[in-house]
Write an enzyme that holds these catalytic residues in place. Structure first.
Site, PDB file in Angstrom:
ATOM      1  N   ILE B 473      58.557  87.089  43.065  1.00 30.30           N
ATOM      2  CA  ILE B 473      57.720  85.993  43.567  1.00 30.30           C
ATOM      3  C   ILE B 473      58.444  84.658  43.431  1.00 30.30           C
ATOM      4  O   ILE B 473      57.860  83.614  43.681  1.00 30.30           O
ATOM      5  CB  ILE B 473      56.357  85.957  42.851  1.00 30.30           C
ATOM      6  CG1 ILE B 473      56.522  85.770  41.334  1.00 30.30           C
ATOM      7  CG2 ILE B 473      55.586  87.242  43.141  1.00 30.30           C
ATOM      8  CD1 ILE B 473      55.206  85.579  40.590  1.00 30.30           C
ATOM      9  N   PRO B 638      71.107  82.292  33.266  1.00 26.29           N
ATOM     10  CA  PRO B 638      70.805  80.921  32.820  1.00 26.29           C
ATOM     11  C   PRO B 638      70.338  79.973  33.927  1.00 26.29           C
ATOM     12  O   PRO B 638      69.407  79.197  33.728  1.00 26.29           O
ATOM     13  CB  PRO B 638      72.136  80.459  32.219  1.00 26.29           C
ATOM     14  CG  PRO B 638      72.832  81.717  31.823  1.00 26.29           C
ATOM     15  CD  PRO B 638      72.442  82.738  32.852  1.00 26.29           C
ATOM     16  N   LYS B 639      70.983  80.029  35.101  1.00 27.34           N
ATOM     17  CA  LYS B 639      70.616  79.043  36.126  1.00 27.34           C
ATOM     18  C   LYS B 639      69.177  79.260  36.596  1.00 27.34           C
ATOM     19  O   LYS B 639      68.390  78.320  36.693  1.00 27.34           O
ATOM     20  CB  LYS B 639      71.579  79.122  37.317  1.00 27.34           C
ATOM     21  CG  LYS B 639      71.409  77.960  38.287  1.00 27.34           C
ATOM     22  CD  LYS B 639      72.289  78.067  39.527  1.00 27.34           C
ATOM     23  CE  LYS B 639      73.660  77.475  39.295  1.00 27.34           C
ATOM     24  NZ  LYS B 639      74.434  77.296  40.545  1.00 27.34           N
ATOM     25  N   THR B 640      68.823  80.508  36.874  1.00 30.20           N
ATOM     26  CA  THR B 640      67.466  80.759  37.365  1.00 30.20           C
ATOM     27  C   THR B 640      66.445  80.599  36.239  1.00 30.20           C
ATOM     28  O   THR B 640      65.316  80.184  36.486  1.00 30.20           O
ATOM     29  CB  THR B 640      67.352  82.162  37.982  1.00 30.20           C
ATOM     30  OG1 THR B 640      67.770  83.136  37.030  1.00 30.20           O
ATOM     31  CG2 THR B 640      68.209  82.284  39.230  1.00 30.20           C
ATOM     32  N   GLY B 708      60.061  87.505  27.221  1.00 24.28           N
ATOM     33  CA  GLY B 708      59.548  86.963  28.482  1.00 24.28           C
ATOM     34  C   GLY B 708      59.672  85.456  28.578  1.00 24.28           C
ATOM     35  O   GLY B 708      59.740  84.758  27.571  1.00 24.28           O
ATOM     36  N   GLU B 711      55.671  82.701  31.498  1.00 21.91           N
ATOM     37  CA  GLU B 711      54.400  82.112  31.068  1.00 21.91           C
ATOM     38  C   GLU B 711      54.583  80.986  30.049  1.00 21.91           C
ATOM     39  O   GLU B 711      53.933  79.950  30.157  1.00 21.91           O
ATOM     40  CB  GLU B 711      53.479  83.185  30.451  1.00 21.91           C
ATOM     41  CG  GLU B 711      53.515  84.553  31.106  1.00 21.91           C
ATOM     42  CD  GLU B 711      53.061  84.597  32.548  1.00 21.91           C
ATOM     43  OE1 GLU B 711      52.177  83.814  32.928  1.00 21.91           O
ATOM     44  OE2 GLU B 711      53.608  85.422  33.315  1.00 21.91           O
TER      45      GLU B 711
END
Lengths: 211, 744, 328
Positions: B473, B638-640, B708, B711
């Site tokens: 997404i 890391p970038k994303t 994760g 969130e």
């Protein structure tokens, strides 16, 4: 509260409930020199849809990404729906369809505009550039390269609009500072929140002088 | 601290998004852009009352309008077979689409018009005339608190966070010297991903369905639809190759999807149905309006004695929606006495949905604001207060953390934002017309891992195709999976492609709850390991020493397979194919969590710092700086990861300052449905931000060492903003959003 | 959206003839408001008359005034050297409105006719006297946070959403119109109207008339103008309150001043009494506060917009401070 969702105007316009009445009272019929009798006959022969095709459409001559298109369109068709549904140029996105998000930004005669609030017929004779026409074949436009490098997107849905807007932002001379970029890019919503990266991409392209 | 943590500059140069090129070219095909022959267009007709019964539905004019193929409603629906298997009197779970003339909320889909063009369908939809027997609708939470109920989930899941809970003594805050006892309101928020929800439904045969659908789980959607339409599960195929954001709105099947499938059945052609932006506020869920009561009592040294937290959230008349609003109050701080109470109020509204950082974001707003309020009462630094109550193990599960670097988060962030510039007294720092304030808040979210599989197709030229049903997404799933595979195999990322969003691909969970990397990444590791073992087996044909090679020592270097145990024994990869005349090698891998969750408590953590400037006369808030420090284990991409984090902060700023779905309680109708009325942050609202990652490996959750991320980057942001605004102005806003009118 | 006829006209006479011929015809230029309203079913003209190609696209500095043609795009006017030199307030106000893309299409004439953004006007399931005369006003007792505090009626409490119009009102612009009976000039203060019992009428423009341009008389304000717009986010949102200030400042003495407010009424709200109070006075915060208090005389709030009673004077004081350079 009004408890039905049809408009009063349409009540008047469509007070009859037969197909013949619809055709008689349709604005379509008044638009051409076709007598209601002929139209009703067409209806009886179930030709009404073909008929409406013929009379509800207008010629449109439009250049998109350097390619000339000679089309017939309903006046109510927006430039955005023409691009996406008719010409399958789906790079231009529909985010809100009401001028509140910027996802549908294209260049009309070199100027950025929202294609969702443009009727296609208003652009007869115009030159449109969409995201599909921005790169030089396989060679990406510097702004596209900068968006990749600075990760100016996540889901990618607002991205074509952001990029078209960003290119125009520099052309307009509105990319002289971070504050100015932020203000003049505020018409392009990015729900994933890539704003800071987008600013960096625009700054780099502007400073690089490539466009 | 040794510099293991990642800052902006470390991440900007990392690997770029692997689907970047196709996205910047506008070539990525999102749901509504997939081309099918004989495509027709569906446009919904929705109710304009909040409760009642349709007494007449006049569709004649619509049916006769040019281009219209069908108008489908409860009067002529082909029907959803599953409904016949359910109790007819009780609506349960999903809204039963076109199943009765009953109206449960304003905006409920009551008919669909299918036509040959979008324009014609839209116009004809406006011609459908509806007559109702209208009843009073109820949509206001405060006015209907007497209808609050304990959710059924409290019984079915007694260990969950909706059950009344008590640790130690109830309402122990009352005994404490310093107390905070306040109410906080989180208004309804709409996910509003930029891509509107869309579906193209095609019946390939009477019992075979293909959906191009915006979903966060192609397989879960396929299973749900197969059940609804009583189809063999393998006969429902769902494609969601590109998803233009979702944030939780596409975690389930919604009525409009059922409508499109019914319509396609009726017209026997593919039906495309795209929601209008306004419909996105009430057709695909929303973060529910929630009233919270939080009371904290502490002793002079800041040690919290008792915490009481109650939550009242909206749900629909036909379905129970619950979320983990109270989880943080039970586990975040080391508090001996905690009691929580969770209630829902069924109203004439559509069913809510998890929205990024679901209940935790709502709960953290109340808890972390209350903590801030307590810090002022104690005249104690808010970070010091949190450290004074730091939980060295999970006080709720009474288990050790799998990893917890919160202290590092506080330390790194305080230094980066310049916490020492914060004035202890509110409304004491002003530059010109602007009042300056600093705020901090903590976020946490469970670190989960499920089961998943993946498939690898390896070719003699060294290219690798990986497949998983997982959706993307926006976080960059293909990029992180490519990074994981590249690291595991030693293969250059350019040689790897990752395909997703297809229900026929190997099993994956929904993309939600921050578990994609942990779950699918583990399957990628397993698959890559299997591939290496398979390659080694084939290498052993040429060189017997490969028989003993173990996966972790095997790497692909250039065109060769290398065993680090035996550096001299190299094999040409191409030869492994040619020796058996193989065109490709297909390997699968499965991964599932083990027993670790019985031993450790798994959470990701974040600490958010905000510098807010508030205009003294107009109440305008400008976020001048945002620093977030994140403990999500090892950072895989890391970038994303940095971008995903910034996106969370932006979402949190929206939540704090502007987002609010407002209903007109006279009708239950949404009055802030459009993007002109429902404000989300624009470019001018957002400063440059510093995202920092502790980047310390979690030893137990998965082979990558990750936890994760999606969130925790929004959980805690809104209270950090509210706390900064208080520090700047001395005005405590407990009902979001903090719009200028609340600060003058 | 119903289908409709579309006709591109090339002369003002042809546009007027089309309007005269067909009572359900509407002009379209930028399309940034009308097409949006048509998509919602709020407006459903039978015919659109495209006036984009009329030759009203000039900006001219004339002897004692500045002329701007009706089809000049907002972005073009905002960036025009003469506008920036002679009427910078207008440029500031236009740049505070909408987004770059919208301003590139929106025209001066269209912006003058911009319709309210009241949510009930847009929602065709709600009663709205502006949309369907006689159906009632859902905003009166509804969600009226964005609504009027001045000049409203029991028929309508909507506000004019335009920023440009607020500046034009402060600057005493004159609207040039042309109709079947010839040309006429309408002072901007008489162009937009209060709702009264006919909220369906936003302006005093006759249905058969077209706007050809506008004229702003010269003034000595250019050095001290401010358009301050307070909104729910920093950009791309309609005003909670906006204030246009133009001061002719002699040292610290106010020789002349213009004040207008947006987001408060069915028309841009000129603050004549506050102007009178400040004229000839010293530019001091004390005087600004007095003027702001006076400006609020007669304001009336509804359930959700009481904050405007404080935000409006506060915004006015800040705008005056900024325009005059007076800090304390």
């Amino acid at each position: 509260m009004i408890e039905n969702n049809t408009r009063e105007k349409e009540e008047k316009e469509l007070s009859g409930n037969s197909r013949r009445d619809f055709l008689k009272k349709s604005s379509v019929i008044t638009a051409i020199a076709l007598t209601p009798v002929a139209a009703v006959k067409a209806s009886d022969l179930k030709l009404d849809e073909k008929l409406s095709d013929a009379i509800e459409q207008m010629p449109l001559s439009i250049e998109i990404n350097g390619q000339q298109h000679n089309l017939k369109v309903e006046p109510r068709t927006t430039l955005l729906d023409l691009l996406r549904e008719r010409l399958k140029l789906t790079g231009t996105k529909k985010g809100c369809d009401q001028g509140q998000c910027g996802a549908c930004t294209v260049h009309i005669d070199g100027v950025r505009a929202l294609s969702c609030l443009q009727l296609a017929v208003m652009n007869d004779g115009a030159k449109i550039t969409t995201i599909e026409g921005l790169s030089d074949g396989d060679k990406l436009h510097p702004m596209q390269e900068a968006f990749i490098k600075h990760d100016g997107f996540q889901c990618g849905y607002c991205t074509p609009g952001q990029i078209m807007s960003a290119v125009a932002c520099i052309h307009e001379g509105h990319a002289n500072s971070e504050t100015e970029i932020r203000e003049f890019m505020s018409g392009n919503i990015c729900r994933c929140g890539a704003y800071a990266n987008i600013v960096n991409a625009i700054k780099e392209v502007k400073e690089g002088g490539a466009i | 601290m040794s510099k293991k943590h990642l800052e902006n500059a470390d991440m900007e140069t990392a690997m770029s998004r692997v689907d970047g090129r196709v996205k910047v070219m506008g070539a990525a095909k999102y749901t509504a852009e997939v081309q099918l022959p004989e495509l027709t267009y569906g446009v919904l007709v929705e109710s304009t009352i909040g409760q009642g019964v349709i007494t007449a539905l006049d569709t004649k004019k619509a049916e006769w309008a040019p281009g219209v193929i069908a108008v489908i409603s409860h009067l002529n629906t082909p029907g959803v077979p599953e409904y016949k298997l359910q109790n007819q009197d009780v609506i349960q779970k999903q809204l039963r689409v076109f199943d009765s003339p009953n109206i449960y909320y304003n905006g409920q889909p009551i008919a669909v018009v299918v036509a040959d063009t979008f324009e014609r369908a839209r116009y004809a939809a406006s011609l459908v005339k509806v007559t109702y027997a209208k009843q009073q609708s109820y949509s206001n939470l405060e006015d209907n608190l007497s209808k609050a109920v304990v959710p059924k989930k409290a019984k079915s899941d007694p260990k969950g966070f909706t059950t009344d809970f008590l640790r130690g003594k109830a309402e122990a805050f009352r005994d404490a010297e310093f107390q905070v006892n306040e109410e906080y309101i989180q208004p309804s928020e709409a996910h509003h991903p930029m891509e509107p929800h869309s579906i193209i439904a095609t019946w390939e045969a009477a019992d075979k369905l293909t959906l191009v659908d915006k979903t966060q789980g192609s397989q879960q959607t396929a299973a749900s639809i197969a059940k609804s339409f009583q189809l063999p599960p393998e006969n429902v195929k769902v494609l969601s190759t590109y998803v233009g954001g979702a944030f939780g709105s596409a975690l389930r099947v919604w009525p409009h999807e059922i409508v499109a499938i019914l319509a396609a059945k009726k017209v026997q052609k593919p039906v495309k149905l795209v929601l209008h932006r306004n419909q996105m506020s009430y057709m695909v869920g929303y973060r529910p309006y929630t009233l919270q009561k939080v009371a904290i009592g502490a002793s002079k040294d800041g040690k919290i004695v008792g915490l009481s937290h109650a939550s009242y959230g909206k749900t629909s008349m036909y379905e129970e929606f619950t979320e983990n609003v109270l989880i943080m109050s039970r586990m975040m701080y080391d508090i001996p006495n905690v009691d929580t109470k969770y209630r829902i109020v069924p109203l004439n509204v559509s069913t809510p949905a998890p929205m990024r950082g679901p209940g935790e974001a709502t709960g953290s707003f109340a808890l972390e604001c209350a903590m801030d309020e307590l810090s002022y009462k104690l005249n104690m630094d808010p970070i010091a207060l949190r450290l004074a109550n730091y939980a060295s193990q999970d006080p709720d599960k009474k288990m050790p953390w799998s990893s917890n670097y919160l202290k590092e988060c506080y330390e790194l962030g305080a230094e980066k934002i310049g916490w020492n510039k914060r004035k202890a007294q509110p409304d004491a720092n002003q530059e010109g017309e602007w009042k300056i304030g600093y705020g901090v808040a903590t976020g946490t979210f469970g670190a989960f891992r499920g089961g998943a599989s993946a498939k690898a197709t390896f070719k003699p030229d060294g290219t690798l195709l990986l497949q998983s049903a997982i959706a993307d997404i926006g976080p960059g799933t293909a990029t992180s999976m490519t990074a994981i595979a590249a690291k595991n195999l030693g293969l250059a990322p350019e040689k790897i492609s990752f395909q997703l969003g297809n229900s026929t691909f190997p099993k994956a969970p929904m993309q939600g709850g921050s578990n994609t990397v942990a779950t699918v990444g583990s399957a990628i590791v397993a698959t890559c390991d299997n591939l290496k073992v398979e390659l080694a087996k084939r290498a052993a044909v040429q060189k017997p020493e490969w028989k003993n090679a173990i996966a972790k020592n095997i790497k692909i270097v250039g065109t060769q397979l290398i065993n680090s145990d035996d550096a001299s024994s190299k094999v040409e990869i191409a030869s492994l194919f040619s020796q058996d005349n193989l065109a490709e090698l297909v390997v699968k891998g499965d991964a599932a969590p083990g027993e670790e969750s019985k031993k450790y408590s798994f959470y990701s953590f974040s600490v958010h710092f905000i510098e807010a400037h508030v205009h003294e006369l107009t109440g305008v808030v400008k976020i001048k700086n945002a620093v977030s420090v994140i403990d999500c284990g090892t950072v895989v991409s890391p970038k994303t990861a940095r971008s995903q984090s910034m996106g969370g902060i932006v979402g949190g700023i929206g939540m704090a300052l502007m987002e609010e779905v407002v209903l007109d309680d006279r009708t239950g109708r949404t009055v802030t449905a459009s993007f002109g009325d429902y404000h989300v942050p624009v470019q001018a609202d957002i400063p440059q931000m510093d995202m920092m990652f502790v980047n310390e490996r979690d030893p137990y959750l998965n082979p990558m060492g990750s936890k994760g991320l999606g969130e925790i980057v929004i959980i805690g942001v809104a209270p950090a903003v509210a706390n900064a605004v208080y520090n700047a102005t001395g005005k405590r806003v407990r009902d979001l959003p903090i719009t200028p009118d609340k600060l003058i | 959206m119903n289908n409709f006829q579309y006709k591109r006209v090339s002369s003002p006479a042809a546009a007027i003839a089309e309007l005269s011929k067909d009572p359900a015809a509407k002009l379209v230029a930028g399309g940034t408001n009308l097409i949006d309203l048509m998509k919602y079913g709020v407006m459903a003209p039978d015919k659109l008359v495209d006036v984009n190609h009329l030759s009203f696209d000039a900006i001219k500095k004339e002897e004692r005034s500045l002329y701007i043609g009706a089809t000049v795009r907002n972005a073009v006017a905002a960036g025009n050297a003469d506008v920036l030199k002679y009427q910078p307030l207008l440029s500031q106000a236009m740049l505070a409105g909408a987004s770059a893309q919208l301003r590139n299409k929106a025209t001066m004439g269209g912006n003058l006719l911009q319709r309210t953004r009241c949510g009930y006007f847009y929602d065709i399931s709600a009663p709205c006297n502006k949309r369907v005369p006689g159906s009632g006003c859902a905003a009166l007792e509804g969600y009226n946070r964005m609504h009027a505090i001045f000049g409203a009626s029991s028929s309508c409490i909507a506000v004019n959403p335009s920023d440009m119009n607020v500046a034009l009102t402060a600057l005493d612009a004159t609207i040039l119109v042309s109709g079947p009976k010839g040309d006429r000039k309408i002072p901007v203060s008489e162009f937009h109207r209060l709702p009264g019992t006919h909220p369906e009428l936003d302006t005093t423009l006759d249905r058969k008339e077209i706007i050809t341009g506008l004229v702003i008389p010269d003034n000595n304000f250019a050095a001290h103008t401010t358009y301050l717009k307070v909104r729910d986010r920093i950009s791309y949102a309609f005003a909670l309150i906006s204030v246009a200030v133009a001061i002719d400042l002699d040292g610290t003495a106010i020789r002349d001043i213009r004040l207008a407010m947006g987001g408060v009424a069915h028309k841009p709200w000129r603050l004549t009494e506050a102007e009178q109070l400040l004229k000839g006075k010293q530019a001091t915060v004390e005087n600004f506060k007095m003027a702001a208090e006076l400006a609020m005389k007669g304001a009336k709030a509804y359930e959700h917009n009481a904050f405007k009673l404080k935000l409006a004077p506060n915004t006015m004081i800040q705008a005056l401070k900024t325009a005059s350079g007076v800090k304390a």
